[in-house]
Every structure is written in structure tokens, then in C-alpha cells.
Design a protein around this motif. Sequence first.
Motif, short mmCIF file in Angstrom:
data_model
loop_
_atom_site.label_atom_id
_atom_site.label_comp_id
_atom_site.label_asym_id
_atom_site.label_seq_id
_atom_site.Cartn_x
_atom_site.Cartn_y
_atom_site.Cartn_z
N ALA A 1 1.35 3.88 -3.23
CA ALA A 1 0.98 5.29 -3.04
C ALA A 1 2.08 6.20 -3.56
O ALA A 1 1.79 7.26 -4.16
N ARG B 1 2.13 5.93 -7.71
CA ARG B 1 0.98 6.25 -8.57
C ARG B 1 1.28 7.35 -9.57
O ARG B 1 0.90 7.27 -10.73
N SER C 1 0.83 -1.21 0.00
CA SER C 1 0.00 0.00 0.00
C SER C 1 0.86 1.26 0.00
O SER C 1 0.60 2.20 -0.75
N GLU C 2 1.91 1.28 0.84
CA GLU C 2 2.76 2.46 0.94
C GLU C 2 3.58 2.66 -0.34
O GLU C 2 3.73 3.80 -0.81
#
Length: 516
Positions: A227, A230, A223-224
Motif C-alpha cells: 500500500a 503503490r 499488504s501494508e
Amino acid sequence: MSISLRALIVEDSEEDCELLLRALHRGGFEVDHQRAYSSASLQESLKAGPWDVVISDYSMPGFSGIAALKIIRDLRMDVPFIFVSGTIGEDVAVEAMKLGAHDYVMKGNLTRLLPAIRRELEDARLRREHKEAEQRMRQLEKFEAIGQLAGGIAHDFNNVIGAIQGWAQLGLDESQANNRASKYFQSIRDQSQRAADLTRQLLAYARRQVLEPRNTDLNRLVSETVALLRRVIGAQIEVKLDLASEPQITRTDPAQIEQVLMNLCLNARDAMPNGGRLNIETSTVQLDASFCAQRKYLQPGEYILLVVSDTGTGMDEATQARIFEPFFTTKEVGKGTGLGLATVFGIVKQHSGAIEVESKLGRGTAFRVYLPASHGAPEAARKLEQTPIRGGDETLLLAEDNEGLREMIREVLGILGYNVIVALDGADAVEQFKSHSAEISLIVMDFVMPQLNGPDAYARIAQLKPGVPVIFMSGHAEAVAMPDSLKAARPAVLQKPFDRTLLARTIRELLDFRPA
């Protein structure tokens, strides 16, 4: 439940072909077929493959089953070949088997056809799996040989690069800001850092990185990292996360696994220049003995599975066979070093994991990364205090066999105010410590040295003065057994090349916070 079957039928009679298809259908097969009846039509049909089975008449006007068998075997196609004929005799059938046919069935007794096909399909599957396992092993052996060469080169280069970086920094410190000499030293330092980055990638491929493993939640890391990526991936690519509902704990070096994920995501982006979808999945899988038997690099057990897939251009088989080789790239000159996937391969292997790829031209690519599962809570990273650089007046023992690096480190330590006793190798370090044990407060020691390696030299030193702090410098993680005395000392490990700031802070951390 019907079984899909792609059958190439070599038969001049449409009526006999229909009889065969009805028999296959009654036997539970859903058949996709083509009929060939000449050399030219057979050659054309083979291009539409791959085929699961070839069923051939023996005698046809202007063509023969033996001729069809020879065409297929000359092309080195490992496909089951079964004769179905009303004219073939036993002696001819035996000769056909010697030429590479797998079985023969008389047209008047088609009941033998279905079990013959099932048997040959299973045998073909086993041959295919065995061949794939052999190919994987050959690839691993090739990668291992290249890795040993790359690791040795990187180790030697790191000593040279470390010395260059250190002297460049000292020159930068001594020169006046914004003058020409300062700019020259800055350029030397910057270029040596680029060289250090390349050697670091080679070490990762060779599985000789110095790792700092800890329990890591792969879900959180994904997830990190995504992020952060992106914006780089671009708005034209849809990123979809399908992460397991429970934390996916694996004992890894998070910085290294982050590099794996970044490389795979950026490769996926490059494979979708006109947009597409990037999927990232995590799950826990149990790998059994039968699965691992085809993958000698995996042991049965529980693994965390990371899948990174895209809808991009895909790769052909020839490219897939080479993608993990260092310096192999399909990109234009200047657009890539060819070390990205090689680095990924090495990092995953050093974590006792595995990576596999599945790709089809025009249909995208999927990478599957297996990492051994762990248990317990995620662990936070150990951080050095970001305090200003401080020196001291303690006496340090420096043991390094590379002359250029040794002299540079001695100069740095001297500028910081320390008294430095120099040893040329591990045996010399033990002798120097015997002569100055009361004075020496800390040891800075290379991990691999002639005469006596760093851990063994420290083990002897610890017998003279238990608990003396030690910093090991390593060009790469060698397979050297750590004695118990070393584990108790909780040594710091600095991977070469390192800058003076990290060295200075590590020294102060060990000296200022050592037990009374």
C-alpha cells in the motif's frame, strides 16, 4: 504420458533418423529434434540447444561420430552422448566410451536404446543438481568471506560515525539557529547519517544486524508495505497479490523483512520500465530432507514462502551469479549502490531463511524467500514513549573501549545531568562497579570489548548487585552467548550509531519503570 525430449541426431541417413524417431515415439517420448550430418551442421545445431541427448551414428561420409563427440566435449557440454551404429565394434565402442561417450547401441537391436536414454537422462539430472548444489555452496562461501570483511569494516566505522554524529549534534545545540556554524554542523550530521545508512546495509549483508524479532503475520506486512509502495511503483505496473487465506506467522524483525520486500519490489519496478505485472505471493510449505539436501543452508521443516515475480527484462546466468554481491549493480553510475540485493540476502540469512532467484532474459524474474514458520498470535511492536528528552541526577557507569565514542557519550550524559563513571573496557567496568556499586543506578556498556565482553562483565556485576539496569551498545550482533543473568535483566540494546534522543529516552525508561 509422453516425456518431452530434445534430441540432436547426428546421422547422414534420413531413413535411419526416422527409424530412431519412431522407436523413441513408441517408447513414450515426445521428440523435438534436429539432424546434423557434418561438422558445420552440428555446430549450427548446437547453437539451438540445450539438448537433452545426442544420438550419433559412428561412420558417415566425410564425418564421424568420434569427430562429433570431440566437438561437443571441447565445448564442455555435459550432455548424454549415445552411439547408435551398425558398424561399430566392441573394441571401438570401448575406446569411444573412454573419449566421453555414455553408451552405444547397435542399429539391429534398438530395444536397448530406450532404457539407455532413460538412464542417461536420470544421471544427467543428478549431475546437474550436484553441480548446482556445489555452485550454491561456493557462492555461500564467497558471500561469507565478503560478509566477514564487510561486517568488520562496518563495526569499526559505526564507532567513528557515532562519534561524529554525536559531536555534530552537540555543536548544533550550542550554535545559534540559522548562523553559518549551525548550517555546517547540520551538514556534518546529515552526511554522517548517509554513512550510517551504508554501514547498516553492510551489516545486514554480513548478518550482524541487531534484530528485534517477534511473531509477524507476513500477509499483513505485505499488504501494508505494498500500500505504501503503490505510488512509487507507478500506475503502468499492475500489482497482483495472491496471499494465503490463513495468517502466515514467522518470527522476524518486521522492519528488516519490510526492507526485503521493498528492495525486491523496487528492483522489479526498475526491470519493467515500460510497464508489466508484479506478483507477490505467500504460502506455507513443508521442505523435506531431499529438497534441503541440495540446499545446505536450509533445514527440513515448515517455512513461509514469499514469492516476488515480475514480467520484466530478466537476467542472464552471469548476472544471476553475482546479484547478491555487495556493490555489484547493472544500473548506470549514480543510479544505485549495489547494496540492495546484498542487504536482502543478509537479512534473509540472519533470519535462518534462504532466497533463490530464477530468471530468463526477456521473460522476467522470480525471487523465492523462505522464512521459518512460527506459531501463535502476531505480536505488537514495543514502543518507547515519545516524551520530551529528560535527564536526571543518577550515577551511571559508562563502559566503552573506543575513546572517541566514549568521550562523546560522556559529554552527552553530562549535559543531561547524570554523574558518569567511565570504564575503558569490560574488566575495568567490573572494578569500577565494585568501587561504586552503591551509587550506580544504571550501566551503559559496549557489547564487545577487550579483556572482558559486555555480557560477561555484566554477569559478574549482577552477582554484586542483581537487577541493575543495563543498556548494551552494539556495532553489530556478535555471536556471544548471553548468560542467564543477562536474560533476567531484560537489557535494552542500542545499535550503533544511535542519536542522543534514543539514548536519553531509553535511560529514563529503564530508570523510571524498574521494579521497586
